[in-house]
Design a protein around this motif. Sequence first.
Motif, PDB file in Angstrom:
ATOM      1  N   LEU A  47      -5.380  -6.804 -10.783  1.00 32.55           N
ATOM      2  CA  LEU A  47      -5.699  -5.728  -9.850  1.00 32.55           C
ATOM      3  C   LEU A  47      -5.192  -6.096  -8.463  1.00 32.55           C
ATOM      4  N   PHE A  48      -4.829  -5.087  -7.714  1.00 33.11           N
ATOM      5  CA  PHE A  48      -4.419  -5.292  -6.327  1.00 33.11           C
ATOM      6  C   PHE A  48      -5.601  -4.981  -5.417  1.00 33.11           C
ATOM      7  N   GLU A  49      -6.052  -5.989  -4.707  1.00 37.32           N
ATOM      8  CA  GLU A  49      -7.266  -5.824  -3.902  1.00 37.32           C
ATOM      9  C   GLU A  49      -7.113  -4.781  -2.813  1.00 37.32           C
ATOM     10  N   ALA A  50      -5.898  -4.680  -2.270  1.00 34.18           N
ATOM     11  CA  ALA A  50      -5.723  -3.808  -1.114  1.00 34.18           C
ATOM     12  C   ALA A  50      -5.580  -2.350  -1.529  1.00 34.18           C
ATOM     13  N   PHE A  51      -5.511  -2.093  -2.842  1.00 31.51           N
ATOM     14  CA  PHE A  51      -5.337  -0.723  -3.299  1.00 31.51           C
ATOM     15  C   PHE A  51      -6.663  -0.154  -3.789  1.00 31.51           C
ATOM     16  N   THR A  52      -6.693   1.157  -3.893  1.00 38.42           N
ATOM     17  CA  THR A  52      -7.908   1.791  -4.384  1.00 38.42           C
ATOM     18  C   THR A  52      -7.971   1.668  -5.903  1.00 38.42           C
ATOM     19  N   VAL A  53      -9.138   2.004  -6.423  1.00 40.28           N
ATOM     20  CA  VAL A  53      -9.339   1.989  -7.868  1.00 40.28           C
ATOM     21  C   VAL A  53      -8.312   2.886  -8.544  1.00 40.28           C
ATOM     22  N   GLU A  54      -8.159   4.089  -7.992  1.00 43.42           N
ATOM     23  CA  GLU A  54      -7.275   5.071  -8.614  1.00 43.42           C
ATOM     24  C   GLU A  54      -5.830   4.579  -8.595  1.00 43.42           C
ATOM     25  N   GLU A  55      -5.431   3.973  -7.477  1.00 45.28           N
ATOM     26  CA  GLU A  55      -4.062   3.447  -7.381  1.00 45.28           C
ATOM     27  C   GLU A  55      -3.837   2.336  -8.390  1.00 45.28           C
ATOM     28  N   ASN A  56      -4.856   1.495  -8.546  1.00 45.87           N
ATOM     29  CA  ASN A  56      -4.731   0.404  -9.506  1.00 45.87           C
ATOM     30  C   ASN A  56      -4.615   0.922 -10.934  1.00 45.87           C
ATOM     31  N   ILE A  57      -5.388   1.954 -11.231  1.00 44.18           N
ATOM     32  CA  ILE A  57      -5.307   2.529 -12.576  1.00 44.18           C
ATOM     33  C   ILE A  57      -3.920   3.106 -12.803  1.00 44.18           C
ATOM     34  N   ALA A  58      -3.423   3.823 -11.787  1.00 44.51           N
ATOM     35  CA  ALA A  58      -2.108   4.448 -11.918  1.00 44.51           C
ATOM     36  C   ALA A  58      -1.022   3.392 -12.113  1.00 44.51           C
ATOM     37  N   LEU A  59      -1.155   2.257 -11.385  1.00 43.39           N
ATOM     38  CA  LEU A  59      -0.143   1.211 -11.502  1.00 43.39           C
ATOM     39  C   LEU A  59      -0.092   0.629 -12.910  1.00 43.39           C
ATOM     40  N   GLY A  60      -1.264   0.608 -13.557  1.00 46.94           N
ATOM     41  CA  GLY A  60      -1.295   0.026 -14.901  1.00 46.94           C
ATOM     42  C   GLY A  60      -0.832   0.996 -15.971  1.00 46.94           C
ATOM     43  N   LEU A  61      -0.747   2.262 -15.630  1.00 46.37           N
ATOM     44  CA  LEU A  61      -0.397   3.278 -16.621  1.00 46.37           C
ATOM     45  C   LEU A  61       0.792   4.083 -16.104  1.00 46.37           C
ATOM     46  N   PRO A  62       1.954   3.487 -16.064  1.00 40.91           N
ATOM     47  CA  PRO A  62       3.092   4.161 -15.441  1.00 40.91           C
ATOM     48  C   PRO A  62       3.473   5.460 -16.160  1.00 40.91           C
ATOM     49  N   ASP A  63       3.123   5.562 -17.433  1.00 44.20           N
ATOM     50  CA  ASP A  63       3.537   6.765 -18.167  1.00 44.20           C
ATOM     51  C   ASP A  63       2.642   7.954 -17.858  1.00 44.20           C
TER      52      ASP A  63
END
Lengths: 535, 363
Positions: free
Chosen positions: A91-107
């Motif tokens: 997880l990226f601490e400086a990002f929001t929860v939603e951004e982190n989820i999006a980063l993990g699910l590029p599709d």
Amino acid sequence: MTPPLLEIRNLTKTFGSLKANDSISLTLGEGEIVALLGENGAGKSTLVKMLFGALQPDSGDILWRDKETVISEPAVARRLGISMVHQHFSLFEAFTVEENIALGLPDMPRAGLAEKARTLSAEYGLPLDPGALVADLSVGERQRIEIVRCLLQNPTLVIMDEPTSVLTPQEVERLFGTLRKLKAEGRTVVYISHKLEEVRALCERAVILRHGKVVETCIPAERTAAELASAMVGGAIANVGRTKRTPTPVLAVRGLDQPAATTFGTSLSDINLDVRPGEVVGIAGIAGNGQSELFAMLSGEELAAKADAVTLLGEPVGRIGIDGRRRRGAAFVPEERLGHGAVPPFDLSDNALVSRHRMSDGTAAPLGFLRHGAARRLAARVIKAMDVRAQGTHSTAGSLSGGNLQKFVVGRELDAKPKLLIVDQPTWGVDAGAAANIRQHLIDLAESGAGVLVISQDLDELFEIADRIAVIAAGRLSPAAPADTLTREAIGLLMAGPAPSSPPSASPPSTSPTHAAGPPSPPPASPAAEHSHAH
Amino acid sequence: MRIDLRRRTNVPWWAEALAPLLAFTVTLAIGSVMFAASGKPPAAALTAYFIEPLSEIWSIHELAIKAAPLIIIAVGLSVAYRSNTWNIGAEGQFVAGAITGAAIPVLFPGATGVWVLPAMLALGLLGGAAWGAIPGLLKTRFGANEILVSLMLVYVAQLLLDWLVRGPWRNPEGYNFPETRFFDDSARLPELIAMGDYGGRANFGIVIALVLAAATAILLTRTKKGFEIKVTGASPRAARFAGFDQKATTMFAFLFSGALAGLAGIVEVAGAIGQLTPVISPGYGFTAIIVAFLGRLHPIGIVIAGLVLALTYLGGEAAQISLGLSEKIAQVFQGVLLFAVLASDTLVRYRVTVTARGRGVPA
């Protein structure tokens, strides 16, 4: 009967001469929670990596819903519906929860993702605010992000790797609720854990691996934790016994009891421990099982009810405070550097005085005056001896990096040439170089004839430096056993809870009836105990 | 949107030193607006307020008289505040010390001799310490909130004084005025420079204040007790680790600050006033809180801050006389100054960051 979700036949994977997985066969049905048990190196990770497409088997077949399948890469696994929650979060601490989820699910389309995550997390009892910054979240909440990210892919098979090692008991309960809901929906969960009591409570089937082979498949609720553990290591777990040591201990603890000071504290019950000159004794345990309380009692920050509960160099000191114990040759390093072992806004020279303000330290003069020059020289000596990277004795403690401050705090105590040193989490949050430096100094101190007691959550550290290891769980301490007779699993089992007075061994009578029904839950403190360490 | 205060890791010494000056400048600016709003030319008003009281010998003597109790109390409070002990009741300890110290000249009006004044000062110290011991004991024994208890005791002390001067201690030859008899000369604090070109009313109170400030500076920087106080205030857990007894430190803080406030009380009564009256303080015990913080809780800083705050009292009187402003203006000034000090301290020690929340959430 529906066909199994996944079937593995004779899966083999070799690394060089090591057979990590040796002809493993197993089936996973739909809507099952299956535990995967085994020592480190038993082959769990290799197996899971092959299921997830991160590794390719040398031979053997994987059948997904009765169809032979090659999982060539993680994307293939994801398309099949295999999803994994890793032990270490990405997880990226400086990002929001939603951004982190999006980063993990590029599709996944970004639009509406936050809403989806919110609904999903509410549905599974894992409340999560998509707009929150990860840095502000607790470890448990961070894990929820990983789980929600996994659930968003609507998986049919969820692999969870040591999910509860970082959770409080309350969070564990909540997680179990989620997993049971997944099961009820017909999803399959593979659950990897060292916590055998949890496995017994949650999983309906356990597959036990040893040396790359499936040695046993059983219903964990029908076994005791001790039986599961022996199946994992193959034979009885090392018998915990006393070695014959002659010299009188520098520290002896006898029948030490202490009720919890606060709601979130842990009660200590019947602690017995010896530290002899020239040895390093380690105390292992999961955070919040009474380590801080024990440290406070041993250091004299808290006084024991009876003077002879704690004996220092043959003298009962249970009713003597930390100052008096220092005067008798003991030294202490607390877990928290900032605000406990050192005062953040003070410079190193003043911080040297925190534990070294007696005449015998050379820093105090008659009539209650202090010798600041001597304090400065002391600080300079510590900086030099421990290779502390600081601008000088005038640097504030708060400006030092964690590792450098820890070196300073440890060095300050070593400089007193103690006969007994008690260290709580000596290398917690310290970089590898500083950690090695500190450990070497602890060993050197023991070799010079002092007794060293190290309380640590880091098992590798304890195996590296400790001669004997005891385990603290729910405020009880197991007898210390020679480190070379112990396995990580034996310690892990003790950490998980069962009464330490009867170490799990090949003697079932002593542990039988209660074990079948559940762990003989020692004092009720345990659920609340870990709470304070939840962050 | 969210506003965060993040502690700065390294605060340069000059920033710490400049913060009170900044606070004072801000106070002057707000004061100008205040004067302008009430129809007075700001420049002239500020001159009358802050410059004129310094232009005459007699008013400099007045400044010393007003600064002495402020400095004595604030020096004591600085020790308490540094140990994180919140004694807000110095005003009450001031009154208590004045009462116990005045007991000798009031109850034994015939007593004369060199022993009288030292005995009064000692009783003042004890009285203040005893009054301070009450919140200290309640705090350490029962965990009572020391801020509330010490503050409430101010009113108890004031009412006790009021009752004494109207009742049992009233001057039998005083035409029923609510006052005690005037103290004998041997019970008065001598004047510093009574005669000559530089003569005036100022007494040895200011000398006592300066000596105490120096002694406290030594206590805080050179002794183990001072170290205990600072460690306890900065980090109670580290203090426990060091082996310092937190309750003892709290008690010491109350006794020390109470004793000094009590001494200030008897200094004021034996010096400037010369008898007990229903009201013996224009709020010195509260103003000293501002003095302590404006002076960075450092004894030397407190001497300077004490002089500045004493000036606001004098300026208030001057503004009343020459501009016809209410003397309450002094209290407004003091209040604004306290806010400015606290604000500039915060800004020096913390970085303010404004974070927008909920960024990146699709509409």
